[in-house]
Scaffold this active site. Structure first.
Site, short mmCIF file in Angstrom:
data_model
loop_
_atom_site.label_atom_id
_atom_site.label_comp_id
_atom_site.label_asym_id
_atom_site.label_seq_id
_atom_site.Cartn_x
_atom_site.Cartn_y
_atom_site.Cartn_z
N ARG A 47 0.82 -1.21 0.00
CA ARG A 47 0.00 0.00 0.00
C ARG A 47 0.86 1.26 0.00
O ARG A 47 0.53 2.26 0.66
CB ARG A 47 -0.96 0.01 1.20
CG ARG A 47 -1.88 -1.18 1.27
CD ARG A 47 -2.82 -1.25 0.08
NE ARG A 47 -3.68 -2.42 0.19
CZ ARG A 47 -3.41 -3.63 -0.31
NH1 ARG A 47 -2.28 -3.81 -1.00
NH2 ARG A 47 -4.24 -4.64 -0.16
N SER A 94 -11.27 -0.79 3.18
CA SER A 94 -10.41 -0.96 4.36
C SER A 94 -9.90 0.39 4.83
O SER A 94 -9.24 1.11 4.08
CB SER A 94 -9.22 -1.87 4.02
OG SER A 94 -9.68 -3.14 3.61
N GLU A 124 -6.20 8.61 2.32
CA GLU A 124 -5.41 9.83 2.45
C GLU A 124 -6.31 11.02 2.75
O GLU A 124 -7.41 11.15 2.20
CB GLU A 124 -4.66 10.11 1.13
CG GLU A 124 -3.65 9.04 0.75
CD GLU A 124 -2.49 8.98 1.72
OE1 GLU A 124 -1.96 10.05 2.10
OE2 GLU A 124 -2.11 7.87 2.11
#
Length: 334
Positions: A166, A234, A332
Site C-alpha cells: 500500500r 479498508s 489519504e
C-alpha cells in the site's frame, strides 16, 4: 482548456465515503494536455490544486480553498506481444473495475483478483492496490505522469515507483506527480492466482472470469456497497510488526490471523484486532464501524471529516490500549 465549474462545487458525490465536502473551484480534466495550463493558472492566482479521481481512498475536508481537478480522461488499448503476452494501457480517468472487466472479457489473465476495487486507474499505483493475493505491482509495466516539479511528462518503471505494501513513490512525494497513463503486463495463456484461502477451493479454472466472479461475490458478501452506505473499503492497514513483537502477540492471542513476511516480520489482521476490541458495529452519531466487516468505517449519512476522524481516533486508541499495536490509516486526507 475545460472551463472551471461553479464556485463552491459540491464534492459530496465525488467521494465514496459520501462526506459533506465542497471545493471553492473545480475543473474537469478530459485531456492530460490541460494539466500545464491548470497549474500555471493556479500559480498565477495563488491557488492550491489537488487531483481527484474516483474519490475511493480519500477523506475530504468540508471546504477546500483551491482548485479540485477532477480527472476524467478516458481511453484504453492493448498491444499483443510474443508468447501470448499483452500490454494494456489505460488513461488515468478510466474506472478501475471497468478496466478489469474489459480485460477479462477478452480472456486476458492478470487483473481478475483485483475486481470491484473502487476508484480510477490513475489512483491504482499511488496506493499499489491489492486484493486476494495480487498487487498492482505484480502486473505493472510502467506509467506516464506529469511532473509538477519539472513541468514535464515522465515515464516511471517499477523501480522508480518504489512499490511496497500500500505504498509508492507518490506517497513519499505527495502532489509532485499526476499519473496520466498506466501500462500493465497481462497474458492470454496465464494461470489463476488461487493462493488466497477463500479462492483455493475454486478447482480447475480455465478462464479469468471464473476468478473475477468469485472475487466479486467475496467482496460483496464482506463489504458494504459504498453507493448505499458510504465507505472507503479498508480504513486501516494490516499492521506489520517485527518477529519479536509478533511472537509475543501470538503467545497471548494464538487464534489471531498472522501472516509471516519474507523479511521475518509478521502481518496481523487489523479487522480482527478491531473486532476483538469490541468495536464491530460501534456507532458514533452519523459514523460507525461496519457490522459486516470491522475494518470498514461507514457514513450513515451527512457525516463530515471531523466526525469520521473522531471515530478513527477512537478505534486506534482502543486497539492500542487492548493489544499494544497502533493502527495506521489507509485513506489519504485530501
Amino acid at each position: 482548456m475545460t472551463a472551471p465549474m461553479p464556485l463552491n462545487y459540491d464534492l459530496t458525490g465525488h467521494n465514496t465515503l459520501g462526506l459533506r465536502a465542497s471545493s471553492h473551484y473545480a475543473r474537469r480534466i478530459e485531456d492530460e494536455a490541460e494539466l500545464p495550463d491548470l497549474f500555471a493558472d493556479a500559480a498565477r492566482d495563488g491557488l492550491p490544486v489537488r487531483l481527484l479521481g474516483g474519490g475511493s481512498n480519500v477523506i475530504l475536508g468540508e471546504q477546500y480553498e483551491g482548485i479540485t481537478a477532477l480527472m476524467a480522461t478516458r481511453g484504453r488499448a492493448l498491444s499483443e506481444g510474443a508468447g501470448g503476452a499483452v500490454l494494456v494501457e489505460a488513461r488515468a480517468g478510466e474506472t478501475w473495475h471497468d478496466l478489469v472487466g474489459w480485460t477479462v472479457a477478452q480472456g486476458l489473465w492478470g487483473l481478475e483478483n483485483l475486481a470491484l476495487i473502487p476508484g480510477t486507474v490513475g489512483a491504482a499505483p499511488i496506493q499499489n492496490i491489492g486484493a486476494y493475493g495480487v498487487e498492482l505491482c505484480d502486473r505493472f509495466h510502467a506509467l506516464d505522469a506529469y511532473d509538477r516539479t519539472t513541468g514535464s511528462v515522465v515515464t516511471l518503471g517499477p523501480a522508480e515507483c518504489r512499490f511496497a505494501y500500500r505504498h509508492s513513490v507518490f506517497k513519499e512525494q505527495p502532489g509532485r506527480y499526476v499519473v496520466t497513463r498506466v501500462r500493465l503486463n497481462l497474458a492470454r495463456n496465464g494461470k489463476p492466482e488461487l493462493g488466497y484461502r477463500e479462492l483455493s477451493g475454486l478447482g480447475p479454472v480455465d478462464h479469468p472470469a471464473t476468478v473475477m466472479d468469485a472475487v466479486i461475490k467475496l467482496r460483496t458478501s464482506k463489504l458494504p456497497d459504498w453507493r448505499v452506505l458510504g465507505n472507503a473499503g479498508s480504513f486501516f492497514h494490516n499492521p506489520v510488526v517485527s518477529a519479536a513483537v509478533g511472537a509475543a502477540f501470538m503467545a497471548t492471542n494464538p487464534a489471531a490471523p498472522a501472516y509471516p513476511q519474507a523479511d521475518g516480520a509478521i502481518k496481523l489482521s487489523a479487522g480482527w484486532l478491531i473486532e476483538q476490541a469490541g468495536l464491530k458495529g460501534y456507532r458514533a452519531g452519523p459514523v460507525g464501524v461496519s457490522d459486516r466487516h470491522a475494518l470498514v468505517l461507514v457514513n450513515y449519512g451527512g457525516a463530515t471529516r471531523t466526525e469520521l476522524m473522531g471515530l478513527a481516533d477512537h478505534v486506534v486508541a482502543t486497539v492500542e490500549e487492548r493489544f499494544g499495536i497502533r493502527l495506521k490509516r489507509e485513506p489519504e486526507l485530501l
